[in-house]
Design an enzyme around this catalytic site. Structure first.
Site, PDB file in Angstrom:
ATOM      1  N   ARG A 180      -3.254  -2.256  -5.281  1.00 17.62           N
ATOM      2  CA  ARG A 180      -2.478  -1.504  -4.290  1.00 17.62           C
ATOM      3  C   ARG A 180      -2.091  -0.113  -4.786  1.00 17.62           C
ATOM      4  O   ARG A 180      -1.002   0.385  -4.527  1.00 17.62           O
ATOM      5  CB  ARG A 180      -1.218  -2.281  -3.875  1.00 17.62           C
ATOM      6  CG  ARG A 180      -1.537  -3.612  -3.205  1.00 17.62           C
ATOM      7  CD  ARG A 180      -2.271  -3.415  -1.895  1.00 17.62           C
ATOM      8  NE  ARG A 180      -2.617  -4.700  -1.286  1.00 17.62           N
ATOM      9  CZ  ARG A 180      -3.794  -5.322  -1.428  1.00 17.62           C
ATOM     10  NH1 ARG A 180      -4.750  -4.751  -2.153  1.00 17.62           N
ATOM     11  NH2 ARG A 180      -4.024  -6.471  -0.841  1.00 17.62           N
ATOM     12  N   SER A 231       1.985  -7.280   4.953  1.00 12.97           N
ATOM     13  CA  SER A 231       2.681  -7.895   3.814  1.00 12.97           C
ATOM     14  C   SER A 231       3.704  -6.909   3.257  1.00 12.97           C
ATOM     15  O   SER A 231       3.350  -5.788   2.894  1.00 12.97           O
ATOM     16  CB  SER A 231       1.680  -8.277   2.716  1.00 12.97           C
ATOM     17  OG  SER A 231       0.769  -9.238   3.192  1.00 12.97           O
ATOM     18  N   GLU A 301       5.843  -3.309  -1.111  1.00 14.28           N
ATOM     19  CA  GLU A 301       4.553  -2.670  -0.908  1.00 14.28           C
ATOM     20  C   GLU A 301       4.652  -1.542   0.114  1.00 14.28           C
ATOM     21  O   GLU A 301       3.850  -0.621   0.129  1.00 14.28           O
ATOM     22  CB  GLU A 301       3.547  -3.720  -0.436  1.00 14.28           C
ATOM     23  CG  GLU A 301       2.121  -3.232  -0.289  1.00 14.28           C
ATOM     24  CD  GLU A 301       1.152  -4.362  -0.002  1.00 14.28           C
ATOM     25  OE1 GLU A 301       0.415  -4.267   0.989  1.00 14.28           O
ATOM     26  OE2 GLU A 301       1.142  -5.345  -0.759  1.00 14.28           O
TER      27      GLU A 301
END
Length: 306
Positions: A180, A231, A301
């Site tokens: 990520r 998410s 995130e």
């Protein structure tokens, strides 16, 4: 600031007379969370040339700017964004290469559209991205991934603008891809313009079957009927965030209109009318509870813009 922004808007129109400029535009209209106060200026260039020109003008005028794609991994303050938001949604050309198994996509091209274009061309490798509600620029920025793939596995080159407005091209490992993340996380003042994806020849019908399978899995497991940013937390090493959150007894817990999804605890959703403050307090509640019970620190995130 108001006079500065009026001058900036005039300068933008001199550079690109047809460019769309909205004043005090609510950011909730442009994020998948459906949360966010007004942006002083909301700018929608239509071409790569207009995008580069708009960034040059904003830089010269000293106006703070935020780059936005599909708004799928961002939580914007209730107070909104000072300065300018530059949205790449219309800078979205997708072009299949001739006989070299590549696909070139501009920053605003939706991943779903890129996946469909590749499928029609009989190119495999990007099926994983078909259900990710983001655009090429954001996907490269965060090395988006799902199921059996991630951007790191298919991005060959990326054209970008540096902080001074100079064009450069990254190749292969120069992207600095990790979980990520990419080199763009270390240089938030760089702007993805377009990328070349290296794919492989495949059977269009088989590729479509795989995309449909991924789509069905998403419908079965994810709360797609509510606004969310996907998410919310990165996967902690050795664990699954959603599983930890559920085991902590947080499934369905709400703060205001922000809620831990009852369908998938890894998703925080907007039940309708949630504020940024609601969502931030819910994020903090989840992090504190999981760390207290399991000693695991959940890293958000979602990019938070205050």
């Amino acid at each position: 600031m108001l006079n500065d922004l009026k001058g900036c808007a005039a300068a933008l129109r001199e550079t690109a007379p047809e460019i769309d400029i909205l004043v005090n535009e609510p950011m909730r209209r442009h994020t998948t969370f459906s949360i966010g106060g007004p942006a002083d200026l909301f700018i929608l260039p239509k071409t790569r040339k207009e995008l580069i020109g708009a960034l040059d003008v904003l830089r010269a005028q000293g106006v703070p700017m935020l780059l936005l794609g599909n708004g799928s991994n961002i939580l914007v303050s209730d107070e909104g964004v000072r300065g300018a938001v530059v949205c790449t949604a219309d800078v979205d050309e997708v072009r299949v290469g001739e006989d070299d198994n590549t696909l070139t996509a501009e920053a605003g091209a939706l991943l779903s559209r890129i996946a469909r274009r590749a499928q029609r061309a009989g190119l495999t490798g990007v099926e994983f991205a078909g259900g990710i509600p983001g655009s090429l620029g954001g996907a490269v920025f965060m090395n988006a991934g799902a199921y059996d793939g991630q951007m790191a596995g298919i991005v060959e080159t990326t054209e970008y603008l540096d902080a001074e407005g100079n064009l450069h091209t990254l190749r292969g490992e120069e992207h600095g891809f990790g979980y990520r993340r990419s080199i763009f996380r270390d240089h938030p003042d760089w702007t993805v313009i377009r990328s070349v994806l290296r794919l492989q020849p495949g059977d269009s019908a088989a590729i479509l079957d795989k995309m449909n399978d991924f789509a069905q899995r998403r419908r079965n497991k994810q709360p797609l009927n509510f606004p969310s940013a996907g998410s919310t937390f990165k996967r902690p090493e050795g664990h699954f965030a959603g599983q930890l959150i559920e085991q902590a007894g947080l499934k369905g817990v709400s703060v205001g209109a922000a809620q831990v999804s009852e369908k998938h605890a890894g998703f925080l959703i907007n039940r309708g009318g949630a504020t940024c403050d609601d969502m931030l307090r819910l994020i903090e509640l989840v992090q504190e509870r999981v760390e207290t019970q399991f000693g695991v620190e959940l890293e958000c995130e979602v990019r938070i813009v205050k």
